[in-house]
Design an enzyme around this catalytic site. Structure first.
Site, mmCIF file in Angstrom:
data_model
loop_
_atom_site.group_PDB
_atom_site.id
_atom_site.type_symbol
_atom_site.label_atom_id
_atom_site.label_comp_id
_atom_site.label_asym_id
_atom_site.label_seq_id
_atom_site.Cartn_x
_atom_site.Cartn_y
_atom_site.Cartn_z
ATOM 1 N N ASP A 393 133.394 76.146 12.109
ATOM 2 C CA ASP A 393 131.971 75.882 11.892
ATOM 3 C C ASP A 393 131.645 76.324 10.464
ATOM 4 O O ASP A 393 131.585 77.520 10.162
ATOM 5 C CB ASP A 393 131.143 76.676 12.909
ATOM 6 C CG ASP A 393 129.673 76.305 12.868
ATOM 7 O OD1 ASP A 393 129.245 75.664 11.888
ATOM 8 O OD2 ASP A 393 128.944 76.658 13.820
ATOM 9 N N HIS A 394 131.420 75.357 9.580
ATOM 10 C CA HIS A 394 131.220 75.687 8.167
ATOM 11 C C HIS A 394 129.831 76.253 7.890
ATOM 12 O O HIS A 394 129.530 76.573 6.743
ATOM 13 C CB HIS A 394 131.483 74.449 7.297
ATOM 14 C CG HIS A 394 132.934 74.178 7.072
ATOM 15 N ND1 HIS A 394 133.620 74.614 5.972
ATOM 16 C CD2 HIS A 394 133.853 73.550 7.847
ATOM 17 C CE1 HIS A 394 134.883 74.249 6.044
ATOM 18 N NE2 HIS A 394 135.051 73.594 7.190
ATOM 19 N N ARG A 395 129.014 76.387 8.891
ATOM 20 C CA ARG A 395 127.741 77.089 8.679
ATOM 21 C C ARG A 395 127.962 78.587 8.535
ATOM 22 O O ARG A 395 127.131 79.286 7.930
ATOM 23 C CB ARG A 395 126.786 76.818 9.847
ATOM 24 C CG ARG A 395 126.352 75.367 9.963
ATOM 25 C CD ARG A 395 125.505 75.153 11.208
ATOM 26 N NE ARG A 395 126.252 75.474 12.422
ATOM 27 C CZ ARG A 395 125.718 75.415 13.642
ATOM 28 N NH1 ARG A 395 124.456 75.074 13.797
ATOM 29 N NH2 ARG A 395 126.457 75.697 14.704
ATOM 30 N N ILE A 397 131.595 79.879 8.320
ATOM 31 C CA ILE A 397 132.926 80.126 7.779
ATOM 32 C C ILE A 397 133.177 79.101 6.672
ATOM 33 O O ILE A 397 133.109 77.890 6.915
ATOM 34 C CB ILE A 397 134.006 80.011 8.871
ATOM 35 C CG1 ILE A 397 133.714 80.964 10.027
ATOM 36 C CG2 ILE A 397 135.383 80.305 8.292
ATOM 37 C CD1 ILE A 397 134.645 80.796 11.213
#
Length: 421
Positions: A393-395, A397
């Site tokens: 989850d690039h929000r 990481i």
């Protein structure tokens, strides 16, 4: 234990009064004060939601039969969800009046499965209530079978293909006198030629089969070449062979390696439960994907960084046994902070795993294969290599955090002595 919703029904037996004048109103009020009011309480036992993905449940067995008196906290039914079989208890005292969904049948979440009467006097009210409830879809009679498809219409006498009509016109053949051999008695071109006395044209000669190849004896196997300087199997494979006899599998070693890498990169162990708030977990609980009959479960190994591989193997055998029997508790499959899926045993080289809700990352591991690798000195060696990728989850990481985590993970796998400490 799952909680049960309830519905109370009140039935009043006091007849209505008609007032005529002020004196009648006073008399009616006095009669109402003297007249007792009887209330019957009947509660519906609903199909509970045992997990966030459950839409319907199957009744495994009723631990309380019709007519049994139950107390608050007693288990009354065993329900099979999409995850496990669980005992469901009641929050009320009463008598099991009517079982609406018998054992072996299913019902959607929230549908009534039984009626609970408060006392014996309320049993008649409960049975009347059961008659007014709609029947469960599983108990309704099956729909009548669809009518058979209509038979294909018979071909009218004299029907012929366009090619047969053309030949009949050329050779002056009356189609009404020709017996058709086509589908449903249709006259074909061959039928017209037979009626006109025309011999069918011979088909072209069949191609001659290719000449058999000369049989040559198989060449002898090549001699075993001397080993390439520096050629060796990676120590990870050697250590796996040493500990496999004690019940430690390759997947557990990878789980332990991932936990040790997560201790150095705690941001990859973060979670997002509701899509708005993010948390950094102090515990490393790794959920491992396991295929079972009819679905997929993710038993969770808790505090992996604090246990050695032999204790992990012991806990994992217990979780696998409960998973195959569908007896995992919700905390044993929904408390993971990081997930790992290994499809290498199925011959899969690479795949992308889908991120579970509420977690920050999931690791996908492919199969290991012997590969020729050149080192910095120009020597070739053979090593077992496997492709590992992470969905995150690039929000919470970033890609740089994942790259650093994978580098640490690769170093631990290549030099796995610390895994057995």
């Amino acid at each position: 234990m799952a909680s049960l919703a309830s519905l109370s029904l009140s039935v009043s037996t006091a007849p209505p009064c008609r007032a005529r004048g002020a004196a009648a109103v006073v008399a009616r009020c006095r009669r109402r004060r003297r007249m007792g009011v009887v209330r019957a309480k009947v509660r519906e036992i609903f199909m509970p939601a045992l997990s966030s993905t459950m839409t319907e449940g199957r009744i495994v067995s009723w631990t309380a039969a019709e007519g049994d008196r139950v107390a608050k906290g007693d288990p009354v039914v065993v329900v099979e969800s999409d995850k496990a079989d669980m005992d469901v208890e009641t929050f009320y005292d009463g008598i099991v009046a009517v079982v609406l969904v018998p054992a072996g049948e299913s019902a959607p979440v929230g549908a009534p499965i039984a009626l609970l009467a408060e006392s014996e006097e309320d049993l008649a009210v409960a049975k009347a209530r059961a008659q007014s409830l709609p029947k469960s879809p599983a108990l309704e009679s099956p729909p009548p079978p669809p009518p058979p498809p209509p038979a294909a219409p018979a071909v009218a006498k004299g029907a012929a293909t366009p090619h047969a009509k053309k030949l009949a016109k050329q050779h002056r053949v009356d189609l009404s006198t020709v017996v058709g051999t086509g589908p449903h008695g249709r006259v074909t071109g061959a039928d017209v030629e037979t009626a006109a006395g025309i011999k069918p044209k011979p088909k072209g000669p069949k191609a001659a089969p290719p000449p058999p190849r000369p049989h040559h004896p198989a060449p002898p196997p090549p001699a075993v070449l001397p080993p390439v300087p520096g050629a060796t199997v990676v120590s990870f494979t050697a250590m796996q062979a040493a500990v496999k006899s004690k019940g430690v599998t390759k997947t557990l070693l990878l789980v332990k390696a991932a936990a040790m890498a997560l201790t150095q990169h705690p941001v990859v162990n973060a979670s997002c439960r509701d899509g708005k708030s993010f948390s950094y977990n102090s515990s490393i609980n790794i959920a491992v994907a396991v295929a079972i009959e009819g679905g997929l479960l993710t038993p969770v190994l808790e505090d992996v960084d604090k246990l050695d591989v032999y204790l992990l193997a012991q806990k994992w055998r217990g979780l696998l046994k409960k998973a195959r029997m569908k007896q995992l508790l919700p905390d044993e499959y929904s408390s993971g902070t990081f997930s790992l899926s290994n499809l290498g045993m199925f011959g899969v080289d690479r795949f992308d795993a889908i991120l579970p809700p509420g977690q920050g990352a999931i690791m996908a591991i492919g199969g290991s294969r012997p590969t020729v690798v050149a080192n910095k000195d120009g020597f070739f060696s053979i090593k077992n290599e496997m492709l590992v990728n992470v969905t995150a989850d690039h929000r919470i990481i970033y890609g740089a955090d994942l790259a650093a985590f994978l580098q640490t993970f690769a170093k631990i796998v290549e030099d796995p002595e610390s895994l057995t400490l």
